[in-house]
Design an enzyme around this catalytic site. Sequence first.
Site, PDB file in Angstrom:
ATOM      1  N   PRO A  12      16.839   6.575 -20.766  1.00 31.89           N
ATOM      2  CA  PRO A  12      18.237   6.016 -21.324  1.00 31.89           C
ATOM      3  C   PRO A  12      19.224   6.928 -21.305  1.00 31.89           C
ATOM      4  CG  PRO A  12      16.405   5.875 -22.849  1.00 31.89           C
ATOM      5  CD  PRO A  12      15.731   6.477 -21.759  1.00 31.89           C
ATOM      6  N   ASN A  13      20.445   6.370 -20.911  1.00 27.04           N
ATOM      7  CA  ASN A  13      21.733   6.921 -20.781  1.00 27.04           C
ATOM      8  C   ASN A  13      21.914   7.834 -19.379  1.00 27.04           C
ATOM      9  OD1 ASN A  13      22.741   6.232 -23.309  1.00 27.04           O
ATOM     10  ND2 ASN A  13      21.346   7.534 -24.426  1.00 27.04           N
ATOM     11  N   ARG A  20      29.250  11.088 -18.066  1.00 26.43           N
ATOM     12  CA  ARG A  20      28.675  11.389 -19.469  1.00 26.43           C
ATOM     13  C   ARG A  20      28.683  13.118 -19.795  1.00 26.43           C
ATOM     14  NH1 ARG A  20      22.303  11.435 -21.092  1.00 26.43           N
ATOM     15  NH2 ARG A  20      22.416  11.984 -23.065  1.00 26.43           N
ATOM     16  N   TYR A  25      26.021  17.893 -18.218  1.00 26.16           N
ATOM     17  CA  TYR A  25      25.216  17.154 -17.187  1.00 26.16           C
ATOM     18  C   TYR A  25      25.950  17.042 -15.901  1.00 26.16           C
ATOM     19  CZ  TYR A  25      22.931  15.435 -21.456  1.00 26.16           C
ATOM     20  OH  TYR A  25      22.217  15.536 -22.655  1.00 26.16           O
ATOM     21  N   ASN A  76      12.560  11.962 -16.175  1.00 24.19           N
ATOM     22  CA  ASN A  76      13.674  12.419 -17.116  1.00 24.19           C
ATOM     23  C   ASN A  76      13.648  11.328 -17.954  1.00 24.19           C
ATOM     24  OD1 ASN A  76      15.801  13.407 -18.429  1.00 24.19           O
ATOM     25  ND2 ASN A  76      16.878  13.944 -17.027  1.00 24.19           N
ATOM     26  N   ALA A  79      16.422  10.935 -24.072  1.00 29.17           N
ATOM     27  CA  ALA A  79      16.303  11.302 -25.573  1.00 29.17           C
ATOM     28  C   ALA A  79      14.880  10.586 -25.838  1.00 29.17           C
ATOM     29  CB  ALA A  79      17.214  10.300 -26.391  1.00 29.17           C
ATOM     30  N   HIS A  82      12.097  13.133 -26.967  1.00 29.22           N
ATOM     31  CA  HIS A  82      11.969  13.907 -28.504  1.00 29.22           C
ATOM     32  C   HIS A  82      11.268  12.992 -29.447  1.00 29.22           C
ATOM     33  CE1 HIS A  82      14.704  16.381 -26.252  1.00 29.22           C
ATOM     34  NE2 HIS A  82      15.480  15.595 -26.158  1.00 29.22           N
ATOM     35  N   ASP A  89       1.915   8.194 -24.897  1.00 27.00           N
ATOM     36  CA  ASP A  89       0.520   7.590 -25.046  1.00 27.00           C
ATOM     37  C   ASP A  89       0.386   6.975 -23.436  1.00 27.00           C
ATOM     38  OD1 ASP A  89      -0.135   8.315 -27.616  1.00 27.00           O
ATOM     39  OD2 ASP A  89       0.222   6.234 -28.425  1.00 27.00           O
ATOM     40  N   GLU A 100       7.871  16.525 -16.151  1.00 32.55           N
ATOM     41  CA  GLU A 100       9.026  16.167 -17.034  1.00 32.55           C
ATOM     42  C   GLU A 100      10.148  16.988 -16.439  1.00 32.55           C
ATOM     43  OE1 GLU A 100       7.959  17.478 -20.978  1.00 32.55           O
ATOM     44  OE2 GLU A 100      10.098  17.444 -21.563  1.00 32.55           O
ATOM     45  N   HIS A 102      14.492  17.917 -17.003  1.00 32.37           N
ATOM     46  CA  HIS A 102      15.773  17.969 -17.698  1.00 32.37           C
ATOM     47  C   HIS A 102      16.667  18.493 -16.847  1.00 32.37           C
ATOM     48  CE1 HIS A 102      13.728  16.178 -20.947  1.00 32.37           C
ATOM     49  NE2 HIS A 102      12.669  17.100 -20.772  1.00 32.37           N
ATOM     50  N   LEU A 103      17.901  17.808 -16.749  1.00 27.81           N
ATOM     51  CA  LEU A 103      19.142  18.682 -16.136  1.00 27.81           C
ATOM     52  C   LEU A 103      19.652  19.895 -17.131  1.00 27.81           C
ATOM     53  CD1 LEU A 103      20.868  15.195 -15.660  1.00 27.81           C
ATOM     54  CD2 LEU A 103      20.630  16.868 -13.782  1.00 27.81           C
ATOM     55  N   SER A 104      19.610  19.576 -18.353  1.00 27.55           N
ATOM     56  CA  SER A 104      19.980  20.668 -19.165  1.00 27.55           C
ATOM     57  C   SER A 104      18.766  21.340 -19.639  1.00 27.55           C
ATOM     58  CB  SER A 104      20.730  20.105 -20.522  1.00 27.55           C
ATOM     59  OG  SER A 104      20.117  19.236 -21.244  1.00 27.55           O
ATOM     60  N   ARG A 109      19.676  23.931 -26.783  1.00 26.65           N
ATOM     61  CA  ARG A 109      20.669  23.137 -27.377  1.00 26.65           C
ATOM     62  C   ARG A 109      20.376  22.790 -28.640  1.00 26.65           C
ATOM     63  NH1 ARG A 109      21.232  18.100 -23.367  1.00 26.65           N
ATOM     64  NH2 ARG A 109      23.020  17.897 -24.984  1.00 26.65           N
ATOM     65  N   ARG A 113      16.183  19.062 -29.840  1.00 24.42           N
ATOM     66  CA  ARG A 113      16.101  18.690 -28.442  1.00 24.42           C
ATOM     67  C   ARG A 113      14.868  19.700 -28.170  1.00 24.42           C
ATOM     68  NH1 ARG A 113      20.039  15.324 -26.530  1.00 24.42           N
ATOM     69  NH2 ARG A 113      22.045  15.557 -27.559  1.00 24.42           N
TER      70      ARG A 113
HETATM   71  C1  DQA Z   1      18.014  15.320 -20.730  1.00 23.52           C
HETATM   72  C2  DQA Z   1      18.147  16.158 -22.056  1.00 23.52           C
HETATM   73  C3  DQA Z   1      17.776  15.269 -23.358  1.00 23.52           C
HETATM   74  O1  DQA Z   1      17.794  15.665 -24.400  1.00 23.52           O
HETATM   75  C4  DQA Z   1      18.924  14.137 -23.479  1.00 23.52           C
HETATM   76  O2  DQA Z   1      18.786  13.142 -24.543  1.00 23.52           O
HETATM   77  C5  DQA Z   1      19.372  13.367 -22.247  1.00 23.52           C
HETATM   78  C6  DQA Z   1      19.161  14.230 -21.112  1.00 23.52           C
HETATM   79  C7  DQA Z   1      18.668  16.156 -19.707  1.00 23.52           C
HETATM   80  O3  DQA Z   1      18.563  15.727 -18.614  1.00 23.52           O
HETATM   81  O4  DQA Z   1      18.912  17.042 -20.085  1.00 23.52           O
HETATM   82  O5  DQA Z   1      19.368  12.252 -22.133  1.00 23.52           O
HETATM   83  O6  DQA Z   1      16.843  14.504 -20.525  1.00 23.52           O
END
Ligand code: DQA
Length: 151
Positions: A12-13, A20, A25, A76, A79, A82, A89, A100, A102-104, A109, A113
Amino acid sequence: MNAPHILVLNGPNLSRLGKREPGIYGHRTLTDINAALEAAFPDVSFEFFQSEDEGEIIERLYDSEDRRSCAGVVLNAGALTHYSIALRDAISAVTLPVVEVHLSNIYAREEFRSKSVISAVCRGVVSGFGEASYHLGVQALLSLAEEGPKQ
Ligand code: DQA
């Protein structure tokens, strides 16, 4: 040897990258990031998938497992990382290695997170290197594929 096949799965997102919160990001879109992966790893056959929907992410994971030709997944989960026990599962249920990413840096943070419910069932985690996190994730899967199956 056939080109290794890798699924790059975004939750998502992540469709909103570029617009964004660019301070967190960056300015690159998901399309830019995916194109850069293809350019950087010409010998890899990539499949890219993004969804805002938890169920679709889980289904795509199972599709890759069932097709058997997939070397692994760079995930990635946004959210979902979390709180999604359903995703955790599903990762547990597949034998494919999942990295796994993550950009950040999720540990630098907000407090909520710093907890990932999926890390323990992923093969490893790359967090905090921006777009390079995806490249490091692919590199990790290629190293695993070279090592071959664990005894
Ligand atoms: C993220 C970090 C997550 O906490 C956040 O909800 C995202 C992006 C990252 O790539 O840093 O949507 O996965």
